[in-house]
Design a protein around this motif. Structure first.
Motif, mmCIF file in Angstrom:
data_model
loop_
_atom_site.group_PDB
_atom_site.id
_atom_site.type_symbol
_atom_site.label_atom_id
_atom_site.label_comp_id
_atom_site.label_asym_id
_atom_site.label_seq_id
_atom_site.Cartn_x
_atom_site.Cartn_y
_atom_site.Cartn_z
ATOM 1 N N UNK A 262 0.821 -1.210 0.000
ATOM 2 C CA UNK A 262 0.000 0.000 0.000
ATOM 3 C C UNK A 262 0.860 1.268 0.000
ATOM 4 N N UNK A 263 1.914 1.271 0.796
ATOM 5 C CA UNK A 263 2.770 2.452 0.851
ATOM 6 C C UNK A 263 3.414 2.755 -0.491
ATOM 7 N N UNK A 264 3.863 1.705 -1.179
ATOM 8 C CA UNK A 264 4.481 1.902 -2.498
ATOM 9 C C UNK A 264 3.454 2.406 -3.499
ATOM 10 N N UNK A 265 2.250 1.864 -3.450
ATOM 11 C CA UNK A 265 1.208 2.316 -4.377
ATOM 12 C C UNK A 265 0.791 3.761 -4.092
ATOM 13 N N UNK A 266 0.690 4.103 -2.823
ATOM 14 C CA UNK A 266 0.368 5.486 -2.475
ATOM 15 C C UNK A 266 1.510 6.403 -2.927
ATOM 16 N N UNK A 267 2.724 5.967 -2.708
ATOM 17 C CA UNK A 267 3.877 6.764 -3.130
ATOM 18 C C UNK A 267 3.829 7.033 -4.638
ATOM 19 N N UNK A 268 3.589 5.976 -5.420
ATOM 20 C CA UNK A 268 3.615 6.129 -6.880
ATOM 21 C C UNK A 268 2.433 6.947 -7.397
ATOM 22 N N UNK A 269 1.227 6.510 -7.048
ATOM 23 C CA UNK A 269 0.031 7.079 -7.687
ATOM 24 C C UNK A 269 -0.452 8.361 -7.023
ATOM 25 N N UNK A 270 -0.279 8.459 -5.699
ATOM 26 C CA UNK A 270 -0.781 9.646 -5.004
ATOM 27 C C UNK A 270 0.290 10.722 -4.900
#
Lengths: 103, 212
Positions: B106-114
């Motif tokens: 989740x942290x990586x996805x938030x980092x990339x997309x958000x």
């Protein structure tokens, strides 16, 4: 700060109408995407690197996809879109209101 | 672009969770003073719109499809800090409610997309908006999604599951999203115009984000 309710604001009503249209379109787009096969660049990269089998399903989520179970693919997708959009709207307003309260 | 669990090494997933948490905490502190009642409602509407728009998978001839991600759109509509927070909320709902994107990732996805997409997309938009607003929106969406893809490919390319295939992962993901990103850019422009047509521009003025 305005004392009007959200429903009194015309832009909110129009935005909710727009969200409703997008929710209604979700099953149509899901059907169309399924016709050509859904494949994102990340999936292509995983296939190329032999990593696709390393992916594991998240078992902490409430649902296992965007289609609600037991409703069929189209109605299930519509239900999932409605649930997710309404939940995000509610959480968004709630989070922002909480953040504003703390300021 | 939702990284599932199993692709990233746990230490990397944990590091990006911490990193994303720090950045979003700073974003929240900087943005909270701008949250009038109007912007509270706008935050919810934009987050919900990004969620709904991500469900619309556009079929592309040749056997693939893509969906709008919306980081630049949210940043332009709300300002970069609230935009990043809105997309982070969307990515979190997707992971924890619908299982799209891993819980550990989740942290990586938030980092990339958000974070990456919102801030890079907004920076590009802000640098071009004085010349041409439509061009700035298209470029912001396009560069933002490509930057997010580059960030994700660096995470994946250095992960053990991908066997150190950094260059090939970067080539596939960045190349793919650089092409698909033109659609992201155009949808950023269309989405903003549709949002403006709801009457947002007649609402309360805000120092950042949608202008009234």
């Amino acid at each position: 700060m305005s004392v009007r309710t959200a429903a009194d604001d015309e832009w909110v009503q129009r935005s909710l109408a727009g969200l409703t249209v997008m929710v209604l379109l979700a099953p149509v787009f899901a059907w169309a995407a399924a016709r050509v096969g859904y494949s994102e660049p990340m999936e292509n990269a995983a296939e190329a690197a032999g990593a696709a089998s390393s992916a594991v399903a998240t078992d902490v989520s409430l649902l296992s996809g965007y289609a609600l179970p037991g409703l069929g693919p189209h109605l299930g997708t519509l239900g999932g879109a409605l649930l997710g959009t309404a939940l995000t709207l509610a959480l968004g307003v709630g989070f922002a209101r909480l953040l504003a309260t703390e300021s | 672009m939702h990284t599932p669990d199993g692709y990233l090494h746990p230490w990397m997933a944990g590091a990006f969770l911490a990193l994303a948490g720090v950045v979003l905490s700073v974003a929240a502190m900087r943005a909270r003073d701008s949250l009038t009642e109007y912007r509270i409602q706008l935050f919810g509407v934009v987050a919900a719109a990004v969620f709904a728009a991500q469900l619309l998978n556009w079929p592309i001839p040749g056997g693939t499809s893509a969906h709008f991600v919306g980081g630049a759109f949210a940043a332009i509509a709300l300002g970069p800090h609230l935009g990043a927070l809105a997309v982070a909320l969307v990515v979190t709902v997707q992971a924890l409610v619908f299982g799209d994107g891993g819980a550990l990732a989740l942290g990586a996805n938030v980092w990339n997309m958000a974070i990456v997409q919102a801030y890079v997309g907004y920076a590009v938009y802000a640098s071009l908006v004085d010349r041409s607003e439509p061009l700035a929106m298209v470029a912001g969406g396009w560069v933002g999604i490509t930057a997010a893809a580059a960030s994700a490919s660096l995470q994946l390319g250095t992960a053990p599951a991908f066997g150190g295939e950094l260059l090939s992962v970067v080539a596939v993901m960045v190349g793919g999203h650089a092409v698909l990103g033109l659609g992201e850019g155009l949808l950023t422009l269309v989405g903003y115009r549709l949002l403006a047509r709801t009457g947002v521009e007649t609402g309360e003025r805000s120092p950042v984000g949608v202008r009234a």
